[in-house]
Design an enzyme around this catalytic site. Structure first.
Site, PDB file in Angstrom:
ATOM      1  N   TYR A   1       3.797  -0.110  -1.860  1.00 52.92           N
ATOM      2  CA  TYR A   1       3.659  -0.283  -3.313  1.00 52.92           C
ATOM      3  C   TYR A   1       4.907   0.235  -4.019  1.00 52.92           C
ATOM      4  CZ  TYR A   1       1.400   0.494  -7.942  1.00 52.92           C
ATOM      5  OH  TYR A   1       1.055   0.515  -9.278  1.00 52.92           O
TER       6      TYR A   1
ATOM      7  N   GLU B   1       0.844  -1.192   0.000  1.00 52.41           N
ATOM      8  CA  GLU B   1       0.000   0.000   0.000  1.00 52.41           C
ATOM      9  C   GLU B   1       0.880   1.242   0.000  1.00 52.41           C
ATOM     10  OE1 GLU B   1      -4.102  -1.113   2.340  1.00 52.41           O
ATOM     11  OE2 GLU B   1      -2.476  -0.260   3.514  1.00 52.41           O
ATOM     12  N   CYS B   2       0.666   2.122  -0.949  1.00 52.48           N
ATOM     13  CA  CYS B   2       1.337   3.425  -1.030  1.00 52.48           C
ATOM     14  C   CYS B   2       2.851   3.256  -0.936  1.00 52.48           C
ATOM     15  CB  CYS B   2       0.796   4.362   0.047  1.00 52.48           C
ATOM     16  SG  CYS B   2       1.123   6.115  -0.299  1.00 52.48           S
ATOM     17  N   GLY B   3       3.477   3.589   0.185  1.00 54.36           N
ATOM     18  CA  GLY B   3       4.915   3.419   0.291  1.00 54.36           C
ATOM     19  C   GLY B   3       5.343   1.987   0.064  1.00 54.36           C
TER      20      GLY B   3
ATOM     21  N   THR C   1      -1.296  -0.903  -4.395  1.00 54.94           N
ATOM     22  CA  THR C   1      -2.204   0.228  -4.590  1.00 54.94           C
ATOM     23  C   THR C   1      -1.594   1.472  -3.949  1.00 54.94           C
ATOM     24  OG1 THR C   1      -3.407  -0.110  -2.508  1.00 54.94           O
ATOM     25  CG2 THR C   1      -4.226  -1.277  -4.460  1.00 54.94           C
TER      26      THR C   1
END
Length: 436
Positions: free
Chosen positions: A331, A327-329, A427
């Site tokens: 990802y 997720e985010c970082g 994501t």
């Protein structure tokens, strides 16, 4: 029976978190059992709440959660003497389109729970106008009750007197006025406050805030303004599906952004969480059946992550046979390259082709509704996932198969679709809940 209050404000950055922490610690120091919550998608403040109260705090969110989920989460306050919900942004600030049970505004939670609002007002650069703002917030929405205000960053006794008189004339209670006090300023960075676990002096800071607020705010009057509250029966639990039975979870200063209710939901469903630290060059546990990399601040540690061969090779080996999600970082670390703010490019895990850069920062912020075009750990094709995105990285290339069709809160399609390659998915949004 607990006493419930919402701590909100006219805008961001006026002192909601500081007042919440100070009230919680001051009442705890007086022998009361205090439970905190955070309204809205903030994964940093709950850790501060826990530091102040000694009890875990979770997020409640009217855009992403139904009333049953909110009721289930706040029911943990049933054994507390005082329950505080800290708002986000201004009291009525949310998105234009309604979500599951509201727009994400703090006012939604206040009305849903029936808790009065203590408003933090920063009257810097104004006097009587502060009363006009408070009166407007009081009258803006039927069903949201204003208990009173706490003034913050008051310039002088004369300034305080002018503002107090105007508020009294408007029929608004003033619980206290705080002069400027640099010693209780919480340090910040680009995604918000520096995390509680990174601040060695956090306990002393909260104690000083509690002392300062107790000196200038009528704690008994604030407590008397709270609503007597008994949790309503929750028709459903968290509705959280764990991504696996034994979850290897990256957890350190670079990977710390995960909503507490998600971890609790995984455990409640019978999953076991096995933390590991990429910064300590640890690989995911070989006995896990899924690996999850949350967000955080990998851009501050990109060189170290790139140099940690054991972590990267262990993650690559894990992904050959089992699902990995970021997720985010997280990802970004699953991608090929991360370029830091100084323009230096660092090789990441290479499990996805994603390349990102902080050299040209651009804020990406808002709720996200994603319909999965492919499965990801814990969720099937076609699942509708609600989450929130907040980062400053720029996508240089995102070449893999899109994971989802992603919309913002207005319904507009956005470019941050996430990616899938084999069993690896990622994501930019942080998952909050799945539509049922």
């Amino acid at each position: 029976m607990a006493a419930g209050l919402v701590i909100s404000a006219s805008a961001s950055g006026v002192g909601k978190t500081t007042l919440t922490l100070a009230l919680a610690r001051a009442w705890r120091n007086r022998g009361l059992n205090v439970q905190c919550f955070k309204s809205g998608p903030d994964y940093i403040d709950p850790a501060f709440h826990a530091a102040a109260t000694g009890r875990a705090s979770v997020n409640v969110d009217s855009w992403a959660m139904d009333r049953g989920t909110v009721a289930h989460l706040v029911s943990r306050g049933v054994d507390a003497d005082v329950v505080l919900a800290e708002g986000s942004m201004g009291l009525f600030d949310g998105v234009a389109a309604r979500g599951v049970s509201g727009t994400g505004a703090t006012a939604d939670i206040a009305e849903m729970l029936g808790w009065p609002v203590v408003l933090v007002i920063d009257p810097s650069g104004q006097a009587q106008t502060a009363a006009a703002i408070a009166a407007g917030l009081r009258d803006y929405r039927k069903g949201v009750h204003l208990a009173g205000v706490v003034l913050n960053r008051v310039a002088s006794p004369r300034h305080e007197a002018l503002v107090r008189r105007a508020l009294n004339d408007a029929g608004i209670a003033v619980f206290g006025a705080l002069p400027r006090h640099a010693e209780i300023s919480l340090p910040k960075r680009h995604l918000g406050l520096v995390q509680a676990e990174e601040q060695a002096e956090i306990d002393k800071l909260i104690d000083e805030a509690a002392r300062f607020v107790a000196e200038h705010v009528d704690l008994e009057a604030v407590l008397r303004s709270a609503a007597n509250w008994t949790p309503e029966p929750a028709a459903n639990g968290l509705n959280v599906t764990p991504p696996g039975q034994r979850i290897a979870l990256a957890r350190d200063a670079a990977f710390s952004f995960v909503y507490p209710h998600m971890l609790e939901g995984w455990r409640a469903a019978g999953a076991e969480i096995v933390p590991f630290s990429p910064l300590a060059d640890e690989a995911p546990d070989a006995s896990a059946d899924v690996c999850w990399l949350p967000g955080g601040y990998p851009e501050l540690h990109a060189g170290r992550i790139a140099a940690n061969v054991r972590f990267r090779s262990g993650l690559q080996a894990f992904a050959e046979t089992r699902p990995v999600h970021g997720e985010c970082g997280g990802y970004m670390v699953l991608g090929a390259v991360l370029t830091d703010a100084d323009g230096i490019s660092h090789e990441m895990a290479g499990l996805l082709g994603l390349e990102t850069s902080f050299a040209k920062r651009r804020m990406h912020l808002g709720y996200r509704l994603a319909e999965l075009a492919a499965p990801m750990p814990g969720h099937r094709i076609g699942a509708r996932l609600r989450g929130h995105e907040f980062h400053y990285s720029t996508i240089l290339t995102q070449p893999d198969t899109p994971l989802a069709v992603v919309h913002d809160a207005t319904g507009a399609v956005i470019a941050e679709t996430g990616s899938r390659r084999g069993q690896v998915t990622g994501t930019f949004f942080h998952l909050i809940a799945e539509d049922r």
